[in-house]
Design a protein around this motif. Sequence first.
Motif, PDB file in Angstrom:
ATOM      1  N   ARG A 162       0.834  -1.213   0.000  1.00  0.00           N
ATOM      2  CA  ARG A 162       0.000   0.000   0.000  1.00  0.00           C
ATOM      3  C   ARG A 162       0.864   1.257   0.000  1.00  0.00           C
ATOM      4  N   GLU A 163       1.950   1.242   0.796  1.00  0.00           N
ATOM      5  CA  GLU A 163       2.817   2.418   0.865  1.00  0.00           C
ATOM      6  C   GLU A 163       3.568   2.624  -0.442  1.00  0.00           C
ATOM      7  N   LEU A 164       3.981   1.538  -1.110  1.00  0.00           N
ATOM      8  CA  LEU A 164       4.628   1.692  -2.418  1.00  0.00           C
ATOM      9  C   LEU A 164       3.689   2.385  -3.397  1.00  0.00           C
ATOM     10  N   ILE A 165       2.422   2.001  -3.372  1.00  0.00           N
ATOM     11  CA  ILE A 165       1.441   2.635  -4.252  1.00  0.00           C
ATOM     12  C   ILE A 165       1.276   4.105  -3.880  1.00  0.00           C
ATOM     13  N   GLN A 166       1.156   4.378  -2.579  1.00  0.00           N
ATOM     14  CA  GLN A 166       0.962   5.761  -2.123  1.00  0.00           C
ATOM     15  C   GLN A 166       2.161   6.640  -2.466  1.00  0.00           C
ATOM     16  N   HIS A 167       3.355   6.062  -2.432  1.00  0.00           N
ATOM     17  CA  HIS A 167       4.567   6.824  -2.755  1.00  0.00           C
ATOM     18  C   HIS A 167       4.775   6.978  -4.262  1.00  0.00           C
ATOM     19  N   GLY A 168       3.943   6.326  -5.048  1.00  0.00           N
ATOM     20  CA  GLY A 168       4.086   6.439  -6.501  1.00  0.00           C
ATOM     21  C   GLY A 168       5.201   5.599  -7.072  1.00  0.00           C
ATOM     22  N   THR A 169       5.654   4.576  -6.332  1.00  0.00           N
ATOM     23  CA  THR A 169       6.728   3.720  -6.828  1.00  0.00           C
ATOM     24  C   THR A 169       6.271   2.902  -8.026  1.00  0.00           C
ATOM     25  N   LEU A 170       5.036   2.450  -7.993  1.00  0.00           N
ATOM     26  CA  LEU A 170       4.410   1.736  -9.104  1.00  0.00           C
ATOM     27  C   LEU A 170       2.908   1.888  -8.981  1.00  0.00           C
ATOM     28  N   THR A 171       2.154   1.357  -9.945  1.00  0.00           N
ATOM     29  CA  THR A 171       0.703   1.520  -9.942  1.00  0.00           C
ATOM     30  C   THR A 171       0.022   0.234  -9.486  1.00  0.00           C
ATOM     31  N   PRO A 172      -1.253   0.312  -9.106  1.00  0.00           N
ATOM     32  CA  PRO A 172      -1.981  -0.903  -8.721  1.00  0.00           C
ATOM     33  C   PRO A 172      -1.992  -1.968  -9.821  1.00  0.00           C
ATOM     34  N   HIS A 173      -2.070  -1.557 -11.089  1.00  0.00           N
ATOM     35  CA  HIS A 173      -2.083  -2.523 -12.188  1.00  0.00           C
ATOM     36  C   HIS A 173      -0.753  -3.278 -12.268  1.00  0.00           C
ATOM     37  N   MET A 174       0.343  -2.548 -12.108  1.00  0.00           N
ATOM     38  CA  MET A 174       1.665  -3.181 -12.131  1.00  0.00           C
ATOM     39  C   MET A 174       1.815  -4.135 -10.956  1.00  0.00           C
ATOM     40  N   LEU A 199      -1.337   4.464 -17.224  1.00  0.00           N
ATOM     41  CA  LEU A 199      -1.893   3.733 -16.084  1.00  0.00           C
ATOM     42  C   LEU A 199      -2.305   4.689 -14.975  1.00  0.00           C
ATOM     43  N   PRO A 200      -3.473   4.471 -14.406  1.00  0.00           N
ATOM     44  CA  PRO A 200      -3.894   5.330 -13.293  1.00  0.00           C
ATOM     45  C   PRO A 200      -3.103   5.008 -12.037  1.00  0.00           C
ATOM     46  N   VAL A 201      -2.767   6.040 -11.285  1.00  0.00           N
ATOM     47  CA  VAL A 201      -2.140   5.845  -9.980  1.00  0.00           C
ATOM     48  C   VAL A 201      -3.215   6.013  -8.923  1.00  0.00           C
ATOM     49  N   GLY A 202      -2.908   5.592  -7.717  1.00  0.00           N
ATOM     50  CA  GLY A 202      -3.903   5.719  -6.656  1.00  0.00           C
ATOM     51  C   GLY A 202      -3.692   4.680  -5.593  1.00  0.00           C
ATOM     52  N   SER A 203      -4.751   4.356  -4.891  1.00  0.00           N
ATOM     53  CA  SER A 203      -4.673   3.425  -3.771  1.00  0.00           C
ATOM     54  C   SER A 203      -5.134   2.050  -4.201  1.00  0.00           C
ATOM     55  N   ILE A 204      -4.949   1.072  -3.304  1.00  0.00           N
ATOM     56  CA  ILE A 204      -5.406  -0.283  -3.572  1.00  0.00           C
ATOM     57  C   ILE A 204      -6.455  -0.659  -2.547  1.00  0.00           C
ATOM     58  N   ASP A 205      -7.348  -1.520  -2.962  1.00  0.00           N
ATOM     59  CA  ASP A 205      -8.392  -2.008  -2.073  1.00  0.00           C
ATOM     60  C   ASP A 205      -7.757  -2.735  -0.894  1.00  0.00           C
ATOM     61  N   GLY A 206      -8.238  -2.459   0.318  1.00  0.00           N
ATOM     62  CA  GLY A 206      -7.668  -3.069   1.509  1.00  0.00           C
ATOM     63  C   GLY A 206      -7.757  -4.578   1.502  1.00  0.00           C
ATOM     64  N   ASP A 207      -8.713  -5.160   0.790  1.00  0.00           N
ATOM     65  CA  ASP A 207      -8.858  -6.613   0.761  1.00  0.00           C
ATOM     66  C   ASP A 207      -8.288  -7.232  -0.512  1.00  0.00           C
ATOM     67  N   ALA A 208      -7.658  -6.393  -1.333  1.00  0.00           N
ATOM     68  CA  ALA A 208      -7.202  -6.884  -2.638  1.00  0.00           C
ATOM     69  C   ALA A 208      -5.990  -7.795  -2.524  1.00  0.00           C
ATOM     70  N   GLN A 229       4.643   9.680 -16.298  1.00  0.00           N
ATOM     71  CA  GLN A 229       3.502   8.798 -16.115  1.00  0.00           C
ATOM     72  C   GLN A 229       3.915   7.351 -16.372  1.00  0.00           C
ATOM     73  N   PHE A 230       3.180   6.453 -15.753  1.00  0.00           N
ATOM     74  CA  PHE A 230       3.357   5.031 -16.010  1.00  0.00           C
ATOM     75  C   PHE A 230       2.508   4.641 -17.217  1.00  0.00           C
ATOM     76  N   HIS A 231       3.077   3.775 -18.061  1.00  0.00           N
ATOM     77  CA  HIS A 231       2.379   3.353 -19.277  1.00  0.00           C
ATOM     78  C   HIS A 231       2.357   1.828 -19.374  1.00  0.00           C
ATOM     79  N   ALA A 232       1.265   1.300 -19.858  1.00  0.00           N
ATOM     80  CA  ALA A 232       1.231  -0.070 -20.355  1.00  0.00           C
ATOM     81  C   ALA A 232       1.592   0.001 -21.829  1.00  0.00           C
ATOM     82  N   THR A 233       2.505  -0.844 -22.276  1.00  0.00           N
ATOM     83  CA  THR A 233       3.035  -0.724 -23.640  1.00  0.00           C
ATOM     84  C   THR A 233       2.127  -1.325 -24.696  1.00  0.00           C
ATOM     85  N   GLY A 234       1.125  -2.099 -24.272  1.00  0.00           N
ATOM     86  CA  GLY A 234       0.246  -2.751 -25.244  1.00  0.00           C
ATOM     87  C   GLY A 234       0.674  -4.149 -25.626  1.00  0.00           C
ATOM     88  N   ILE A 235       1.783  -4.636 -25.079  1.00  0.00           N
ATOM     89  CA  ILE A 235       2.276  -5.986 -25.381  1.00  0.00           C
ATOM     90  C   ILE A 235       1.700  -6.967 -24.363  1.00  0.00           C
TER      91      ILE A 235
END
Length: 457
Positions: A194-206, A441-450, A410-416
Amino acid sequence: MISQSSVAPAAAAAAPAGATTSKRFQELKKEIHTHLVSSMNLEWVGTMNDYELRRELRQGIRNLCQFRSELLSQSELERLINEVIDETLGLGPIEPLLRDPTVSDILIDGPKRVYVERHGRLEDTDIQFHDNAHLIEIVQRIVSKVGRRLDESSPMVDARLEDGSRVNAVTRPLALDGALVSIRRFGQQAITARELIQHGTLTPHMLEFLVACIRARLNIVISGGTGSGKTTLLNVLSGFIPAGERLVTIEDAAELQLRQPRVARMETRPANIEGKGAITARDLLRNALRMRPDRILIGECRGPEAFDMLQAMTTGHAGSLTTIHANSARDALRRLEMLVGVGGYDLPPRFVHELIASSIQIVVQCHRLPSGERRVTQVTEITGTTGERMESHDLFEFRGTTTNGRTTGQFHATGIRPRVLEEMKSAGFAIPPALFEERVLPVGSIDGDAYHEGNGK
């Protein structure tokens, strides 16, 4: 515990009353510390726990300072008491830095220059040692606990503090202007996904993809430069390994904070003063294969153990992880190739390429930006070999520009679409192909139960 008679004569020579200058404060602190040490009853000290000892020292210092009350305000007295206790029981001037949770690195360039890293940026401090001998004395306290020494006959040393922090020290004749000391702090609280996501290290999708890779037992290499967050990311991803597996960790300095119940931790050992007794990562890796591990986690792959690691990854230890120093995912593959070469095996390049490509499925590239922030800049899939080349493609990447020390991007998905999706699906971890459609890719938080770190779910 402390004899007052040994202090009274010195007190008679007190300097004139007035505001305590920095120089006079340091002189007084050194004098009080000398009297304190010389008058301590060592047999009594040996019977006390840390709390009792600090309490007795605090009272003893107050008693010593009563002869110098004209030199100290109440705040100066409290500061002197704390600093003398740190000098007696701890690591002297740098003890407050070791208690500061915002400090990630302590860097000492000689006795008069101490600076730190906070939040990825270097900051000067006003902390100083009396002289180089004082600095060496503090370093000796650290290294003596692991059977090492620092002097002209052994001018470089690596050691570890009790909390796991790594220490490197260099002295004369190699260090020209006094001892050089670097302390990499060991965080007591492991950073969460959760903290990695909040710090913008990577996105929830990644993160969703990398977690699925962990659970589907893909082999992952985390690459990056010094301080780029490799070990932090390894710690987070390892938290998603099912609790029912037996893990073996191999490190030069123990930094991994695994929370699973079945973890066998091993640490390398440097040579002794005579140059004998070294236990390398390669030695530990070969032994680990006899310990019935489900996965092997190597804190950093940096030597001939690379060949043994790659073989282990293809012979029943899928889902293993390691880190490596490199500036890009492709550089990481080239460095692995080089490390296999230093293992003493005269192997044709094509064989080495095929070994690497069949062993490693994912490379995650970490980078520290000029602003001090950490980013996952590439998530790369290794797809095989073509002729003399290893083939790979980026699945996710961070695209940014740096202006005046600030990076925006911004973070990108390359389409591959990854080739491992079918393998992951057959292992019971289906990832929707839409996750990889080319887009920002959208940045943001992750679901607590995810995500359920470290609980095997």
